[in-house]
Motif scaffolding. Structure first.
Motif, PDB file in Angstrom:
ATOM      1  N   ASP A 134       1.005  -1.181  -0.162  1.00  0.00           N
ATOM      2  CA  ASP A 134      -0.237   0.375  -0.106  1.00  0.00           C
ATOM      3  C   ASP A 134       0.558   1.324   0.389  1.00  0.00           C
ATOM      4  OD1 ASP A 134      -1.779   1.953   0.056  1.00  0.00           O
ATOM      5  OD2 ASP A 134      -2.679   1.323   2.564  1.00  0.00           O
ATOM      6  N   THR A 135       1.406   1.776  -1.212  1.00  0.00           N
ATOM      7  CA  THR A 135       1.992   3.084  -1.821  1.00  0.00           C
ATOM      8  C   THR A 135       1.302   4.604  -1.226  1.00  0.00           C
ATOM      9  OG1 THR A 135       1.731   2.776  -3.863  1.00  0.00           O
ATOM     10  CG2 THR A 135       3.198   1.764  -2.504  1.00  0.00           C
ATOM     11  N   THR A 136       0.129   3.808  -1.115  1.00  0.00           N
ATOM     12  CA  THR A 136      -0.946   5.651  -1.129  1.00  0.00           C
ATOM     13  C   THR A 136      -0.720   7.200  -0.889  1.00  0.00           C
ATOM     14  OG1 THR A 136      -2.536   4.470   0.015  1.00  0.00           O
ATOM     15  CG2 THR A 136      -3.581   4.150  -2.078  1.00  0.00           C
ATOM     16  N   GLU A 137      -0.540   6.759   0.357  1.00  0.00           N
ATOM     17  CA  GLU A 137       0.396   7.580   1.576  1.00  0.00           C
ATOM     18  C   GLU A 137       1.628   8.542   0.438  1.00  0.00           C
ATOM     19  OE1 GLU A 137      -1.102   9.508   3.992  1.00  0.00           O
ATOM     20  OE2 GLU A 137      -2.824   7.693   4.279  1.00  0.00           O
ATOM     21  N   VAL A 138       2.230   7.335   0.510  1.00  0.00           N
ATOM     22  CA  VAL A 138       3.667   8.390  -0.217  1.00  0.00           C
ATOM     23  C   VAL A 138       3.517   8.500  -1.152  1.00  0.00           C
ATOM     24  CG1 VAL A 138       6.002   8.006  -0.731  1.00  0.00           C
ATOM     25  CG2 VAL A 138       5.044   6.860   0.818  1.00  0.00           C
ATOM     26  N   VAL A 139       2.645   8.423  -2.674  1.00  0.00           N
ATOM     27  CA  VAL A 139       2.289   8.515  -3.879  1.00  0.00           C
ATOM     28  C   VAL A 139       1.046   9.713  -3.454  1.00  0.00           C
ATOM     29  CG1 VAL A 139       0.988   8.378  -6.199  1.00  0.00           C
ATOM     30  CG2 VAL A 139       2.607   6.046  -4.584  1.00  0.00           C
ATOM     31  N   ALA A 140       0.339   9.783  -2.815  1.00  0.00           N
ATOM     32  CA  ALA A 140      -0.535  10.974  -2.456  1.00  0.00           C
ATOM     33  C   ALA A 140       0.486  12.768  -2.563  1.00  0.00           C
ATOM     34  CB  ALA A 140      -1.275  10.809  -1.385  1.00  0.00           C
ATOM     35  N   LYS A 141       1.352  12.517  -2.257  1.00  0.00           N
ATOM     36  CA  LYS A 141       2.265  13.720  -1.601  1.00  0.00           C
ATOM     37  C   LYS A 141       2.889  14.292  -2.652  1.00  0.00           C
ATOM     38  CE  LYS A 141       2.751  12.659   2.791  1.00  0.00           C
ATOM     39  NZ  LYS A 141       3.184  12.308   4.769  1.00  0.00           N
ATOM     40  N   ALA A 142       3.502  12.313  -3.439  1.00  0.00           N
ATOM     41  CA  ALA A 142       4.010  13.201  -5.081  1.00  0.00           C
ATOM     42  C   ALA A 142       2.778  13.668  -5.819  1.00  0.00           C
ATOM     43  CB  ALA A 142       4.704  11.676  -5.222  1.00  0.00           C
ATOM     44  N   TRP A 143       1.859  13.112  -6.097  1.00  0.00           N
ATOM     45  CA  TRP A 143       1.205  13.510  -6.833  1.00  0.00           C
ATOM     46  C   TRP A 143       0.465  14.970  -6.523  1.00  0.00           C
ATOM     47  CZ3 TRP A 143      -2.122   9.895  -9.679  1.00  0.00           C
ATOM     48  CH2 TRP A 143      -1.754   8.834  -9.920  1.00  0.00           C
ATOM     49  N   ASN A 144       0.315  15.396  -5.345  1.00  0.00           N
ATOM     50  CA  ASN A 144       0.075  16.306  -4.943  1.00  0.00           C
ATOM     51  C   ASN A 144       0.930  17.527  -5.091  1.00  0.00           C
ATOM     52  OD1 ASN A 144      -2.741  16.521  -3.829  1.00  0.00           O
ATOM     53  ND2 ASN A 144      -2.104  15.451  -1.547  1.00  0.00           N
ATOM     54  N   LYS A 145       2.336  17.407  -5.188  1.00  0.00           N
ATOM     55  CA  LYS A 145       3.216  17.857  -5.313  1.00  0.00           C
ATOM     56  C   LYS A 145       3.760  17.831  -6.780  1.00  0.00           C
ATOM     57  CE  LYS A 145       8.186  18.317  -5.563  1.00  0.00           C
ATOM     58  NZ  LYS A 145       9.592  17.497  -4.516  1.00  0.00           N
ATOM     59  N   ALA A 146       3.411  17.246  -8.060  1.00  0.00           N
ATOM     60  CA  ALA A 146       3.135  17.704  -9.497  1.00  0.00           C
ATOM     61  C   ALA A 146       2.293  18.303  -9.863  1.00  0.00           C
ATOM     62  CB  ALA A 146       3.066  15.993  -9.464  1.00  0.00           C
ATOM     63  N   ILE A 147       0.768  17.474  -8.997  1.00  0.00           N
ATOM     64  CA  ILE A 147      -0.304  18.793  -9.504  1.00  0.00           C
ATOM     65  C   ILE A 147       0.504  19.986  -9.050  1.00  0.00           C
ATOM     66  CG2 ILE A 147      -2.817  19.276  -8.760  1.00  0.00           C
ATOM     67  CD1 ILE A 147      -2.816  16.456  -8.350  1.00  0.00           C
ATOM     68  N   SER A 148       0.699  20.203  -7.968  1.00  0.00           N
ATOM     69  CA  SER A 148       1.227  21.780  -7.365  1.00  0.00           C
ATOM     70  C   SER A 148       1.806  22.523  -8.760  1.00  0.00           C
ATOM     71  CB  SER A 148       1.270  22.632  -6.669  1.00  0.00           C
ATOM     72  OG  SER A 148       2.707  21.131  -6.399  1.00  0.00           O
ATOM     73  N   GLU A 149       2.666  21.796  -9.490  1.00  0.00           N
ATOM     74  CA  GLU A 149       3.620  22.462 -10.556  1.00  0.00           C
ATOM     75  C   GLU A 149       3.291  22.628 -11.231  1.00  0.00           C
ATOM     76  OE1 GLU A 149       7.728  20.361 -12.020  1.00  0.00           O
ATOM     77  OE2 GLU A 149       7.159  20.274  -9.928  1.00  0.00           O
ATOM     78  N   VAL A 150       2.665  21.481 -12.411  1.00  0.00           N
ATOM     79  CA  VAL A 150       1.997  21.773 -13.358  1.00  0.00           C
ATOM     80  C   VAL A 150       0.640  22.605 -13.944  1.00  0.00           C
ATOM     81  CG1 VAL A 150       1.302  20.219 -14.988  1.00  0.00           C
ATOM     82  CG2 VAL A 150       2.987  19.011 -14.493  1.00  0.00           C
ATOM     83  N   GLY A 151       0.088  22.623 -12.463  1.00  0.00           N
ATOM     84  CA  GLY A 151      -1.166  23.140 -12.626  1.00  0.00           C
ATOM     85  C   GLY A 151      -2.275  22.655 -13.733  1.00  0.00           C
ATOM     86  N   GLY A 152      -3.235  23.379 -13.722  1.00  0.00           N
ATOM     87  CA  GLY A 152      -4.295  23.261 -14.950  1.00  0.00           C
ATOM     88  C   GLY A 152      -5.636  21.952 -14.047  1.00  0.00           C
ATOM     89  N   THR A 153      -5.723  22.177 -13.117  1.00  0.00           N
ATOM     90  CA  THR A 153      -6.944  21.280 -12.453  1.00  0.00           C
ATOM     91  C   THR A 153      -6.517  21.630 -10.823  1.00  0.00           C
ATOM     92  OG1 THR A 153      -7.227  19.273 -12.040  1.00  0.00           O
ATOM     93  CG2 THR A 153      -4.723  18.942 -11.792  1.00  0.00           C
ATOM     94  N   ALA A 154      -8.045  21.355 -10.677  1.00  0.00           N
ATOM     95  CA  ALA A 154      -8.446  21.775  -9.523  1.00  0.00           C
ATOM     96  C   ALA A 154      -8.233  20.339  -8.274  1.00  0.00           C
ATOM     97  CB  ALA A 154      -9.946  22.340  -9.261  1.00  0.00           C
TER      98      ALA A 154
END
Length: 227
Positions: free
Chosen positions: A36-56
């Motif tokens: 179960d990697t979901t806690e680690v992956v969620a943090k990584a994905w939110n970092k990517a989302i904040s960097e790329v933008g284009g979605t809420a």
């Protein structure tokens, strides 16, 4: 002619049992089945989302548990429904990049209980494989982090094939000339994939999903040793 009561009892017992099948090869799902990697992956994905933008979109472990097991394209459409296709592709690319780095650097044990010990013991009797809807390199990273590379004979993923999981399973089965194989997974999508591949399914009920009317299930991976 008199029928022996003992024979009648044995026949009744046989008829009441669920269908028996031979197992020589076990194919595993990864997320929700082995770790179960979901806690680690969620943090990584939110970092990517904040960097790329284009979605809420904001990602959490709970959200990912509902998405893991789907193809990367479907996950992007689910999470980034407010983004255009080019942005979705960029978001997923960056999410996977940051996810891989975060998992490589992670030092916490993300494995479900008894995974390594069970895989080692199973490898003494069965050939073991992995098929997942993940990106290229994810299965290899899992095997490295878990230390199970010597016990996994082959693996396949959506990132390599671009196909749904059922077709990826079929490719692996054909490549390795597998007979008497079973797939162990934790979601309805995993079960449906085995219907495409036409192999039996074992439901890991401790994982992320739920499967209706499943004949074969385990509450922990160690139960596979009693196959």
């Amino acid at each position: 002619m008199t029928i022996c009561p003992l024979f009648c009892m044995i026949l009744s017992e046989i008829r009441s049992r669920k269908k028996v099948f031979i197992i020589r090869n076990i194919i595993f799902d990864v997320d929700g089945t082995l770790w179960d990697t979901t806690e680690v992956v969620a943090k990584a994905w939110n970092k990517a989302i904040s960097e790329v933008g284009g979605t809420a979109a904001v990602v959490s472990a709970a959200v990912l548990k509902k998405e893991f097991g789907k193809t990367m394209k479907v996950i992007a459409d689910d999470l980034f429904y407010d983004a255009d296709e080019k942005t979705k592709d960029l978001l997923m690319e960056k999410c996977c990049e940051y996810e891989h780095k975060a998992l490589e650097e992670n030092t916490d044990n993300l494995l479900f209980a008894d995974v390594v010990e069970t895989i080692k013991k199973l490898s003494e009797k069965y050939r073991l494989f992995i098929v997942s809807n993940c990106q290229v390199g994810y299965i290899e990273l899992f095997m490295k982090k878990a230390g199970v590379e010597p016990f996994i004979k082959d693996w396949e993923c959506f990132g390599n094939t671009g196909k749904v999981k059922g077709d990826s399973i079929k490719l692996l089965v054909e490549r390795n000339n597998l007979t008497d194989a079973v797939y162990v997974g934790d979601t309805q999508g995993d079960y449906e994939a085995t219907q495409i591949a036409q192999i039996p399914f074992i439901f890991a009920k401790y994982g992320f999903g739920h499967v209706e009317n499943c004949e074969r299930e385990i509450s922990g991976i160690k139960e596979l040793l009693d196959l």
